[in-house]
Design a protein around this motif. Structure first.
Motif: not given
Length: 549
Positions: A398-415
């Motif tokens: 769960x923790x890894x999934x949440x971390x990847x989800x938030x990193x993906x959100x940051x990447x999509x936001x910056x993109x």
């Protein structure tokens, strides 16, 4: 959390500084009421995000709000997700310019919802968990299916984000007098904050608040228009006919679309494209069961249909009242403003600076709500479909999934912010055709056949889906809106801007052909899985369990 917030604001500062170094952006007059009302909206939604962050501690709560959203709340949130700035500003502008003919858009968008209600909503909720790819992966081989679904989702999300970010920058530049760069950065930062900290809980409430404000504001404007028309629709339409350069033609079909194939193709795109939008489909997993999913689709249909009725009134109201105001008419008798701002101008005419400020703030809130829904859908495709189930075989904690989800959100936001800068001066109209084309030509056929056709196979979806995706993108690239208007060629290779009339049947054919010719062992298993899959789709038994692999 503090580290993430610091990172987001540092990014916004650097991007804004980099852009401002290149040159000033033209600014409009500062709109104090609009800025004040928008600030209230942002503060309220940030407070909601803070409280929602306490509930967003697992992948289930992040992607689906723990399934605790009621059918009514979800229906209102779906309508908030669906009623974008394109629908609010763009549709009113089309009706203002072309009259009755532009109603093909709201008719198609509204018809889509009974299709979703009766064909998809209940079964989707019974079969899925976080994303629509879960539904297909429950029956077919997981990895190739999730790759196709994730590619399709990310194409739609990124294209939709570009269109929304460019629209946001230009809208805020016009309404609030703020620089384009600052507007794009602000939208991107707020989107990331809502999604990273509040997940689907915060996104849902942002959409509910925005939908309520939008429906309330447009209802008030419609009532004022009807009152000023003396509650006489004949007077109202006669004024519109008298003011418009096209006269009585605005009450007839054939002004906007003269080609029946183009008309029918657009109708197919907006109808079936809606039923394949990943950020819309994802919302059906936020309710606890199929009964609430049906309620969601029902209430979404009610709110969306009501909104489009209001847009009909506002569009013709703009013809009747804006074109009667000499401030917006040039010496030749033509409208001298930006057509996409016509509903904003109408708000000023009807209610002065206060109504203008409120509707302007609602228009900005509309973009925020839509980009938040898109971002969480894209994060789901990256973190859930690709990382967890494709690369990690479903074994990420769960923790890894949440971390990847938030990193993906940051990447999509910056993109999204960077692409907003890149496409600032580009014609992004073709993206609408591409977005609905991909959703209607790839996602919808796959979902429909997966749910209802026993002989669909993994190879059929993988090859057919990829070829369908390539085909619809190729059609749009070769269309007049891109090949001629964007690339500058003299003639388009493909004659229609909206390829749905060709691409949707093509994808259905490809899915069918590569499935019936598939004689592999996996194909046999895919067909055998249908009986249990269909039982769960109809009964919901096992829907609360993890998606099988």
């Amino acid at each position: 959390m503090k580290i993430l917030l610091s990172f987001l604001f540092c990014q916004s500062f650097m991007l804004a500084a980099a852009f401002d170094a290149e040159g000033e952006v033209a600014k409009s007059a500062f709109n104090a009421p609009a800025v004040a009302m928008f600030a209230l909206f942002v503060i309220a939604t940030l407070v909601i995000t803070y409280f929602c962050s306490k509930k967003t501690q697992s992948a289930e709560s992040f992607f689906t709000a723990g399934g605790n959203i009621t059918g009514f709340q979800n229906g209102l949130a779906i309508s908030g997700d669906y009623m974008s700035a394109a629908a609010f500003l763009g549709l009113s502008a089309l009706i203002f310019s072309y009259g009755f003919d532009a109603l093909i858009y709201p008719v198609g968008w509204t018809i889509a919802w009974p299709i979703i209600l009766f064909l998809i909503a209940e079964r989707l909720r019974n079969l899925g968990k976080f994303t629509f790819a879960d539904v297909i992966a429950l029956r077919l081989e997981e990895k190739p299916i999730r790759i196709v679904a994730a590619l399709s989702t990310l194409c739609i999300v990124i294209l939709y984000l570009i269109a929304q970010m460019v629209g946001a920058g230009q809208l805020i530049q016009t309404l609030f007098g703020l620089p384009y760069a600052l507007a794009v950065v602000l939208v991107g930062i707020l989107m990331m904050i809502y999604v990273i900290f509040g997940g689907m809980h915060a996104t849902t409430w942002v959409q509910i608040i925005k939908a309520s404000l939008l429906l309330g504001g447009t209802s008030l404007m419609a009532l004022i228009i009807i009152y000023l028309s003396k509650f006489d629709l004949t007077y109202y339409f006669n004024q519109a006919i008298a003011n418009h350069a096209k006269g009585e033609a605005i009450m007839k079909a054939g002004v906007f679309f003269k080609d029946p194939i183009a008309t029918f193709s657009l109708g197919l795109a907006v109808t079936f494209g809606t039923a394949g939008l990943p950020h819309i489909l994802m919302r059906f997993f936020t309710v606890k069961d199929s009964k609430e999913a049906r309620k969601s689709a029902f209430w979404a249909t009610v709110f969306i249909a009501y909104f489009f009725i209001l847009m009909f009134i506002l569009g013709f109201g703009a013809i009747a009242f804006v074109l009667a105001d000499t401030r917006y008419i040039d010496a030749s008798g033509n409208f001298n403003g930006a057509s996409n701002m016509v509903v904003i101008i109408l708000a000023e005419i009807l209610g002065g600076n206060i109504l203008l400020g409120f509707i302007s703030a609602v228009a900005f809130a509309t973009i925020l709500a839509v980009v938040s829904g898109l971002c969480i859908s894209g994060a789901g495709a990256i973190a859930h479909d690709l990382y967890t189930h494709t690369f990690k075989n479903g074994k990420a904690d769960e923790k890894t999934q949440m971390r990847v989800s938030r990193v993906a959100t940051i990447i999509l936001g910056i993109l999204a912010i960077l692409l907003g800068f890149v496409f600032e001066n580009q014609n992004v109209a073709f993206m609408v055709g591409l977005i609905f084309g991909i959703a209607g030509s790839v996602n919808f056929p796959i979902i429909l056949l997966c749910i209802y056709w026993k002989n669909l196979t993994t190879r059929g979806v993988f090859i057919g889906g990829l070829l369908g995706l390539i085909a619809v993108i190729s059609f749009v690239i070769l269309s007049p809106s891109m090949w001629v208007k964007t690339f500058g060629f003299e003639h388009a290779i493909f004659p229609y801007d909206h390829p749905a009339i060709f691409s949707i049947p093509l994808t259905f054919f490809l899915l069918w052909f590569f499935s019936i010719t598939d004689k592999s062992k996996r194909a046999k298993l895919d067909r055998e899985n249908f009986e249990a899959f269909d039982f769960r789709a109809k009964t919901g038994i096992g829907a609360s369990e993890a998606v099988a692999h």
